[in-house]
Enzyme design. Structure first.
Site, PDB file in Angstrom:
ATOM      1  N   HIS A   1      -0.718  18.787  59.565  1.00 54.49           N
ATOM      2  CA  HIS A   1      -0.673  20.131  60.014  1.00 54.49           C
ATOM      3  C   HIS A   1      -2.135  20.749  59.434  1.00 54.49           C
ATOM      4  CE1 HIS A   1       3.821  19.436  58.875  1.00 54.49           C
ATOM      5  NE2 HIS A   1       3.846  19.946  60.213  1.00 54.49           N
TER       6      HIS A   1
ATOM      7  N   ASP B   1      -2.227  21.603  56.143  1.00 54.89           N
ATOM      8  CA  ASP B   1      -2.256  20.296  55.282  1.00 54.89           C
ATOM      9  C   ASP B   1      -3.863  20.065  54.976  1.00 54.89           C
ATOM     10  OD1 ASP B   1       0.457  19.677  55.221  1.00 54.89           O
ATOM     11  OD2 ASP B   1       0.212  18.577  57.099  1.00 54.89           O
TER      12      ASP B   1
END
Ligand code: 3MF
Ligand code: MG
Length: 347
Positions: A53, A56
């Site tokens: 993501h 992340d």
């Protein structure tokens, strides 16, 4: 582990798959592993690449230069490990501005936020040398049908995809469908719905799908059929293999752990279609059980990959001439005995 160990496939997962066991009903039961530690696990588990993501990689509220610096640092860590990035996905479901959906929000300001955040995700992806942007449209749906105009909503999703395609002429969009959760009902519940809108974008050749087994099962479908449908369209560009026990919350169980037959169906379809030959990866989206001990935090990932590879062996062991013969004779009872026998290791 070499390419031969992986039987020609390339495996990926996202750092969120190494989780702490927190759920709706209880807090974390395992320590959170630092990012740098998680990254070091990949190769030893037989995995080749990472799914991310946007947040992340770096926090979503960082400015441009801070973001660039942060992404460069992550890229160095990945390079040191010899890992590539398969996909980047904007996390459009946690921020307060995405409460009422992201691209389909009733608030023009919040829709703008969703598109700006997605463009930033494209920038991060390019810095990490991937062209694949995954859109899981988590909150593009309703709890109550009248909350939004569902016809307008579909158009807004297409507009958002177009904005990204126009923002960067190299990227590809991989749409990930899920029929419910967190929403009661999604506007685009299946991969087939996603493929329908792909053709209405400004560049259909750059819009495909990522199919998650559990999401297809939640829609009452056999994931292998959704995969076959996408393959026919030339649009199966990634998968999130896992398993799911019936129509309830998204369980993200280890691939093949609920229904071996259904898992085999997926492997058989992927194998026969030559999935992977255009660089497609076998991604897993699997959660450890809450009972899993800290030391065993990656067993579900090792197991999912192993179950997949074992099913590849079964698929490759089948006698295709015999299958053709049984098809010709319309002897599907014998064909069933043959396939189930193979799954039980009988020949
Ligand atoms: C939700 C999912 C997500 C998506 C991921 C990438 C946590 O059910 O499956 O995984 O796959 O956000 O789009
Ligand atoms: Mg997923």
């Amino acid at each position: 582990m070499s390419r031969a160990d992986n039987k020609g496939y390339r495996f990926t997962f996202g750092p969120w798959n190494v989780s702490t066991g927190a759920d709706m009903f209880g807090p974390a039961v395992r320590r959170e592993l630092p990012f740098s530690k998680i990254i070091r696990l990949y190769k030893s588990l037989g995995y080749d690449g990472v799914q991310f993501h946007d947040d992340d990689v770096v926090p979503a509220d960082w400015g441009v230069s801070e973001t660039e610096k942060g992404v460069r640092k992550v890229k160095r860590i990945l390079d040191n490990e010899g890992l590539f990035v398969e996909i980047l996905a904007p996390r459009l479901w946690e921020h307060p501005k995405t409460i009422d959906g992201a691209y389909t929000s009733n608030s023009p300001r919040d829709r703008k936020y969703a598109i700006e955040r997605s463009k930033r995700c494209v920038d991060i992806a390019r810095m990490l040398e991937t062209r694949n942007i995954v859109l899981w449209l988590a909150r593009e749906g309703t709890y109550i049908r009248e909350a939004k105009d569902p016809v307008t909503a579909v158009g807004r999703i297409v507009d958002a995809i177009n904005a990204l395609l126009e923002y960067d002429s190299e990227i590809r969009i991989l749409l990930e469908a899920k029929p419910n959760e967190p929403m009661d009902q999604s506007y685009l519940p299946t991969a087939a719905h996603m493929i329908g809108i792909a053709y209405r974008t400004v560049d259909p050749d750059r819009v495909g799908v990522l199919i998650e087994s559990a999401h297809a099962i939640l829609a009452g479908l056999d994931p292998s059929d959704e995969m076959a449908y996408a393959i026919w369209h030339g649009k199966l560009w990634s998968v999130h293999l896992n398993d799911q026990n019936g129509l309830k919350f998204d369980e993200d169980k280890a691939f093949g752990s609920v229904d071996l037959r259904r898992a085999f169906n997926q492997v058989w379809v992927l194998e026969r279609a030559g999935y992977g030959s255009q660089g497609e990866c076998v991604g897993f989206d699997v959660k450890p059980m809450r009972t899993t001990k800290q030391a065993d935090i990656t067993k579900h990932l090792a197991n999912s990959r192993q179950f997949f590879l074992d099913l590849v062996d079964v698929a490759r062991s089948l006698d295709n001439e015999l299958i053709e013969q049984l098809r010709k004779n319309r002897d599907y009872e014998e064909l069933e005995r043959y396939v189930i026998g193979a799954l039980m290791g009988k020949h």
